[in-house]
Design a protein around this motif. Structure first.
Motif, mmCIF file in Angstrom:
data_model
loop_
_atom_site.group_PDB
_atom_site.id
_atom_site.type_symbol
_atom_site.label_atom_id
_atom_site.label_comp_id
_atom_site.label_asym_id
_atom_site.label_seq_id
_atom_site.Cartn_x
_atom_site.Cartn_y
_atom_site.Cartn_z
ATOM 1 N N ARG A 293 52.998 13.944 10.717
ATOM 2 C CA ARG A 293 53.188 15.363 10.433
ATOM 3 C C ARG A 293 52.678 15.715 9.036
ATOM 4 O O ARG A 293 52.188 16.815 8.808
ATOM 5 C CB ARG A 293 54.664 15.737 10.606
ATOM 6 N N PHE A 294 52.796 14.774 8.121
ATOM 7 C CA PHE A 294 52.217 14.997 6.793
ATOM 8 C C PHE A 294 50.699 14.970 6.882
ATOM 9 O O PHE A 294 50.016 15.799 6.274
ATOM 10 C CB PHE A 294 52.710 13.928 5.816
ATOM 11 N N ALA A 295 50.156 14.011 7.622
ATOM 12 C CA ALA A 295 48.702 13.891 7.724
ATOM 13 C C ALA A 295 48.081 15.101 8.394
ATOM 14 O O ALA A 295 46.946 15.468 8.099
ATOM 15 C CB ALA A 295 48.340 12.624 8.500
ATOM 16 N N ALA A 296 48.825 15.752 9.310
ATOM 17 C CA ALA A 296 48.276 16.888 10.045
ATOM 18 C C ALA A 296 48.214 18.147 9.198
ATOM 19 O O ALA A 296 47.526 19.096 9.564
ATOM 20 C CB ALA A 296 49.110 17.148 11.298
ATOM 21 N N LEU A 297 48.924 18.179 8.067
ATOM 22 C CA LEU A 297 48.895 19.365 7.208
ATOM 23 C C LEU A 297 47.572 19.424 6.458
ATOM 24 O O LEU A 297 47.222 18.511 5.729
ATOM 25 C CB LEU A 297 50.051 19.320 6.194
ATOM 26 N N ARG A 298 46.824 20.530 6.630
ATOM 27 C CA ARG A 298 45.545 20.675 5.936
ATOM 28 C C ARG A 298 45.740 21.282 4.549
ATOM 29 O O ARG A 298 44.937 21.060 3.654
ATOM 30 C CB ARG A 298 44.613 21.574 6.756
ATOM 31 N N ASP A 299 46.804 22.083 4.401
ATOM 32 C CA ASP A 299 47.073 22.710 3.112
ATOM 33 C C ASP A 299 47.821 21.704 2.246
ATOM 34 O O ASP A 299 48.985 21.390 2.486
ATOM 35 C CB ASP A 299 47.904 23.974 3.309
ATOM 36 N N GLU A 300 47.161 21.178 1.219
ATOM 37 C CA GLU A 300 47.737 20.088 0.437
ATOM 38 C C GLU A 300 48.967 20.531 -0.349
ATOM 39 O O GLU A 300 49.921 19.772 -0.501
ATOM 40 C CB GLU A 300 46.691 19.522 -0.518
ATOM 41 N N SER A 301 48.962 21.769 -0.856
ATOM 42 C CA SER A 301 50.128 22.237 -1.602
ATOM 43 C C SER A 301 51.360 22.274 -0.707
ATOM 44 O O SER A 301 52.472 21.944 -1.139
ATOM 45 C CB SER A 301 49.848 23.621 -2.187
ATOM 46 N N GLN A 302 51.190 22.647 0.566
ATOM 47 C CA GLN A 302 52.316 22.656 1.491
ATOM 48 C C GLN A 302 52.752 21.237 1.832
ATOM 49 O O GLN A 302 53.932 20.976 2.063
ATOM 50 C CB GLN A 302 51.921 23.426 2.752
ATOM 51 N N ILE A 371 49.533 7.857 1.154
ATOM 52 C CA ILE A 371 48.770 7.524 2.356
ATOM 53 C C ILE A 371 47.829 8.660 2.706
ATOM 54 O O ILE A 371 46.649 8.446 3.012
ATOM 55 C CB ILE A 371 49.719 7.221 3.531
ATOM 56 N N THR A 372 48.315 9.913 2.671
ATOM 57 C CA THR A 372 47.448 11.045 3.008
ATOM 58 C C THR A 372 46.358 11.237 1.971
ATOM 59 O O THR A 372 45.310 11.820 2.276
ATOM 60 C CB THR A 372 48.273 12.341 3.124
ATOM 61 N N LEU A 373 46.579 10.732 0.735
ATOM 62 C CA LEU A 373 45.528 10.763 -0.274
ATOM 63 C C LEU A 373 44.603 9.545 -0.162
ATOM 64 O O LEU A 373 43.698 9.388 -0.991
ATOM 65 C CB LEU A 373 46.151 10.794 -1.683
ATOM 66 N N ARG A 374 44.847 8.701 0.839
ATOM 67 C CA ARG A 374 44.055 7.481 1.068
ATOM 68 C C ARG A 374 44.106 6.546 -0.142
ATOM 69 O O ARG A 374 43.101 5.973 -0.539
ATOM 70 C CB ARG A 374 42.610 7.829 1.432
#
Length: 978
Positions: A293-302, A371-374
């Motif tokens: 669910r975090f990875a699916a968010l495209r808006d990074e601030s959100q 993780i979402t920032l790789r």
């Protein structure tokens, strides 16, 4: 773009209704997200039930061998996965569909098979060293277990990312609970040893693997997509090493205890750790369930806001859980352990292990962001450091404090893990500390729970503890309901933005009626790589109403400067950069030029709706930026215009099974989609012309948000000047959060470099000889006075494809856009400039209307900016070749103006390198602004200049590709209405 209304300071204005629904609310994590946690935790419950049975049936030797074998199985599974389950989830979130994620599945299965084969082939070499010399059958079962277990883990990761709860539950229960049940049945009916029980796990995992492969269908061609596979492996391997380190962090203390205190103390510590670590295990399942669910968010601030909210809500849930486990520990320990384990002395250990859940929750939030920032390498390194610290602290503390020292070492190691991960994150105000009230509540809870450990452990006191522990259940249910009921706007957390004494929150800023709300996304580490030295910092964009008193500027701490956009009577009148801070000149003194600006006279003229032309808005897209496209469509729904249709041209060659476009268009009145599979934006724009029914065709891009009065300004200009064939408008930045965006806007002026707020009309000037008439352009203001003359090929200073409109009959007469130009072709660009030039070359007129406003989201990362500048250089000369090929007179015109053009280009490059912004003659006094940051990178100047020579060859390649495509197939226009 953020706006403030000086006349309504402090009042709460509504957010524009087209803004993205805030996925930052954590309610969905504690709703459906917890269902996955519950399914995953079934294996924990089943394991807790089965463990006493195994201990009694198998005896201590076989039970110990099985425990060691399960630990070996966990290590082999981590090595077989190499973190590809996490990489798969992230790939699925980035793509919005599962094609490449299912390709990664295939890669993971092959790697797991290779690891299993290597482990089986080398087993005789390591079996004795690990103490399995007497258990060859058990080792064989563990090796067989590796492939199905790793495959099931990858399958579950994809099902979780796709939110397929039913299939997830089926595979998970079969793999985990089924293995325990089958193992016990085999143990009781076939043979009473550890290997037989392990075979039960192999059987159930294999069945779960087969079902999982059927429901997920791995894509075998993913084995050939080496760039995607290698990118996944580069992320996954460090995560796998980090997983091994976490394993050591959780289990390494047993090794130290055995070496120092003996196996009996290991058994006592294991019992206490199992009771206390229930909460930690649940948090581990929670982290796995939430990562997609975090990875699916495209808006990074959100995404960052969601991390803060989820962490805080977990703290609220952990308080009753930790208190309940600690209070119930005396009775729980007596149930699961015989008196020889001296359970009364283990309660404090349970408490210390249980409160480790708080740093684990904090580390889970930061770990998901990393993780979402790789940042896989960072995660692996930090986990290794924490694991090593745990071993070192155990060696230091166990000889002094015994089992208590080991529990304390584990708590400190988890705290270090959370702290290091927080330090590894880029500094963001959005990632705020927990509210003070929450931390006080946590402290009080821990004091009460810890104090209960000191109470006598008689039967009466233990029953009283159990009663209080049961009363923690309603507390937990209330906290869960609160977490699930967080409103979408995230207002339950008032302290999410860091503040200082001279900085006010931006959440209460009202929006000007004409303005569009653009969602700012702070710079991510990916945006900041490969930057030249002295890169500029972020710049805040603020719109102010100049008819009101100058406000106290609302700004955030990390902004040192701001771009002020002045509006008056609904019309933009100018921009100015201001420096912020107590040592700078007061803002009101820096915006004096804006305050004295007047309204554009053309913007004051009112035209009746019946006199406005009908407009068809065309957007050609390859649906590569789903979030940006959604913002554009939301802003189009707010456009105020009486006769308008919106045509979304789908310019993709192929459409995947998880196509987001139908969902984006669903329920949007007046919007329809058109398929144009010929590559290139020009083909898409031509398809829009063919589908259009309006008198005027307006174009914008899918990374733009339009002002609500955008079309009224365009339509009014067409109505007031019937002789005008095309109208362009003002393009403002949507955000200036990264150095790449600041450079593109401040030194290039965004588009063309010569932004002005004066209504102008452009037409061809008479040349000195007939052959080159039209090569020069006259620029006239509203009074008809010529303010400037410029080369025909420099008309891009007054317009770009993000904001331009043409009379439809003019586009049809000119034959539409050259399909060998534009993005999506080897020529890279130039199609919009070529059309504007063709209008003027044919004797038409072009109007520039600054009250027609759109907001463009510039490239965020430096590599993207370099690529765009390279495309600009190639596209410009490709455009010149296209013009010459269609009309040979352009050859003489270009040759006549070439010397002046070379001088102008070199002059612009010199100014940018020195740190100034290019300004053209005749511009408003408000437009040219000197940059107060470092100069434009010389490499970008050289990139643009160094790619001019590539344009002719690129155009020729585009033509050949165009001709090949036309020869291969016809392109029927397939239309679907939404």
């Amino acid at each position: 773009m953020t706006t403030i209304d000086p006349g309504a300071a402090g009042s709460a204005g509504p957010v524009a209704p087209h803004a993205d629904p805030a996925p930052a609310a954590s309610s969905h994590l504690f709703g459906r997200g917890l269902l996955y946690v519950m399914v995953w935790s079934l294996q924990l419950v089943a394991g807790t039930i089965v463990s006493p049975i195994l201990a009694h049936v198998m005896g201590p030797a076989e039970f110990g061998a099985l425990a060691s074998a399960i630990a070996l199985h966990q290590v082999l599974s981590v090595l077989a996965l190499i973190g590809l389950d996490q990489a798969l989830v992230l790939q699925r979130g980035e793509d919005g569909h599962t094609d490449r994620a299912r390709g990664i599945m295939a890669v993971g299965i092959v790697i797991a098979l290779v690891v299993a084969l290597i482990a089986g082939g080398t087993a005789p070499l390591w079996r004795d060293a690990l103490g399995f010399g007497d258990y060859p059958a058990l080792v064989f079962a563990v090796v067989l277990w590796t492939l199905p277990a790793a495959t099931v883990q990858i399958v579950l990761a994809l099902l979780l990312a796709e939110d397929r709860l039913g299939s997830f539950a089926l595979v998970s229960v079969l793999a985990a609970v089924g293995g325990l049940v089958v193992g016990v049945v085999l143990l009781l009916t076939v043979r009473n040893d550890a290997a037989t029980y392990a075979i039960g796990g192999v059987v159930s995992q294999t069945v779960a693997m087969i079902i999982g492969l059927i429901v997920t269908r791995p894509v075998l061609r993913g084995l050939l997509d080496w760039p995607v596979a290698w990118r996944a492996i580069k992320l996954g391997v460090p995560l796998a090493l980090g997983g091994l380190a976490i394993f050591v962090l959780n289990a390494g203390d047993r090794i130290v205890i055995q070496r120092i205190l003996g196996p009996e103390e290991v058994g006592r510590y294991q019992i206490a750790y199992v009771v206390g670590s229930v909460v930690i295990l649940l948090l581990t399942f929670t982290s796995s369930a939430w990562t997609p669910r975090f990875a699916a968010l495209r808006d990074e601030s959100q995404r960052w806001l969601l991390a803060v909210q989820s962490r805080n809500e977990l703290y609220r849930l952990l308080m009753p859980m930790v208190a309940g486990v600690t209070l119930a520990a005396p009775l729980l320990l007596r149930i699961v352990a015989p008196p020889s384990f001296r359970p009364e002395s283990l309660t404090l250990i349970v408490f210390l292990v249980a409160i480790s859940a708080f740093p684990v929750a904090a580390g889970g939030a930061t770990g998901r962001l990393l993780i979402t920032l790789r940042r896989g390498k960072t995660i692996g390194l930090i986990a290794s450091v924490a694991a090593a610290g745990n071993i070192g602290l155990n060696i230091l503390l166990v000889p002094i404090y015994g089992l208590l020292g080991s529990a304390l070492a584990t708590l400190l190691a988890f705290c270090a893990l959370a702290a290091l991960q927080r330090l590894a994150l880029p500094d963001r105000p959005a990632f705020a500390r927990p509210p003070t009230r929450l931390m006080c509540a946590v402290a009080v809870t821990l004091l009460i729970a810890g104090g209960s450990v000191l109470l006598p452990q008689t039967l009466g006191w233990n029953v009283a503890r159990l009663v209080v522990a049961v009363l923690c259940l309603p507390w937990f249910v209330g906290a869960l309901r609160r977490a699930r009921a967080i409103p979408p706007d995230g207002t339950s957390e008032p302290n999410l933005t860091s503040r200082s004494h001279d900085v006010r929150s931006n959440s209460k800023e009202p929006f000007l009626p004409h303005s569009v709300h653009t969602s700012r996304i702070p710079a991510s580490p990916a945006d900041l790589v490969e930057l030249p030295d002295n890169a500029p910092g972020p710049c805040r964009i603020v719109a102010i109403d100049l008819d009101q008193p100058c406000p106290e500027l609302v700004i955030e701490p990390h902004y040192d400067n701001a771009l002020i956009v002045g509006w008056r009577a609904g019309c933009p009148v100018g921009t100015v950069y201001v420096e912020l801070g107590s040592a700078c000149t007061p803002v009101i003194d820096q915006v004096q030029a804006l305050i004295g600006a007047t309204v554009n006279p053309a913007g004051e003229v009112v035209v009746a709706d019946i006199d406005l032309p009908s407009i068809s808005v065309v957007v050609s897209t390859v649906v590569g930026r789903v979030s940006d496209l959604r913002r554009l469509l939301d802003s189009l729904e707010l456009v105020d215009y009486p006769a308008v249709e919106f045509i979304i041209v789908d310019n993709r060659r192929t459409v995947g099974p998880d196509d987001p476009l139908p969902e984006l268009l669903q329920g949007r009145a007046g919007m329809r989609s058109v398929r144009a599979v010929q590559p290139g934006i020009s083909a898409g724009r031509n398809a829009g012309i063919a589908a259009a029914t309006g008198d005027v065709v307006a174009y914008t891009d899918d990374d733009v948000q339009v002002d609500s009065q955008w079309l009224r300004a365009l339509g009014r200009r067409f109505a007031l000047q019937p002789e005008v064939d095309a109208v362009t408008g003002l393009i403002l930045p949507a955000e200036l959060e990264t150095p790449a965006q600041v450079w593109f806007e401040r030194y290039s002026g965004g588009f063309g470099g010569e932004r002005t707020f004066t209504a102008l009309t452009l037409s061809a000037d008479s040349g000195p000889v007939r052959a080159i008439r039209g090569s020069r352009i006259s620029v006239r203001n509203a009074a008809g006075t010529t303010t400037r003359r410029l080369a025909l090929y420099g008309v891009g200073a007054y317009g770009a494809g993000a904001n331009m409109a043409f009379r439809r009959n003019v586009l049809e007469r000119l034959g539409g856009f050259d399909t060998a130009l534009g993005t999506g072709t080897p020529a890279r660009g130039g199609e919009d400039l070529a059309m504007l030039i063709n209008v003027l070359w044919a004797g038409g007129q072009l109007a520039y209307e600054p009250t027609s406003v759109v907001h463009h989201r510039h490239r965020r990362d430096y590599a993207g900016l370099v690529n765009q500048i390279r495309g600009n250089g190639i596209g410009f000369t490709a455009m010149l070749v296209s013009l010459i090929q269609h009309d040979r007179r352009h050859l003489l015109s270009v040759a006549w103006q070439l010397p002046l053009a070379v001088v102008r280009i070199l002059q612009q490059g010199s100014i940018r390198i020195r740190g100034g912004r290019v300004a053209g003659g005749g511009l408003s006094a408000l437009a040219p602004v000197q940059a107060r940051t470092s100069g434009y990178p010389r490499s970008l100047i050289l990139t643009e200049l160094g790619n001019y020579w590539r344009g002719p060859a690129a155009y020729r390649r585009s033509q050949r590709a165009d001709q090949s495509w036309l020869a291969a197939q016809a392109t029927p226009l397939v239309e679907s209405r939404v």
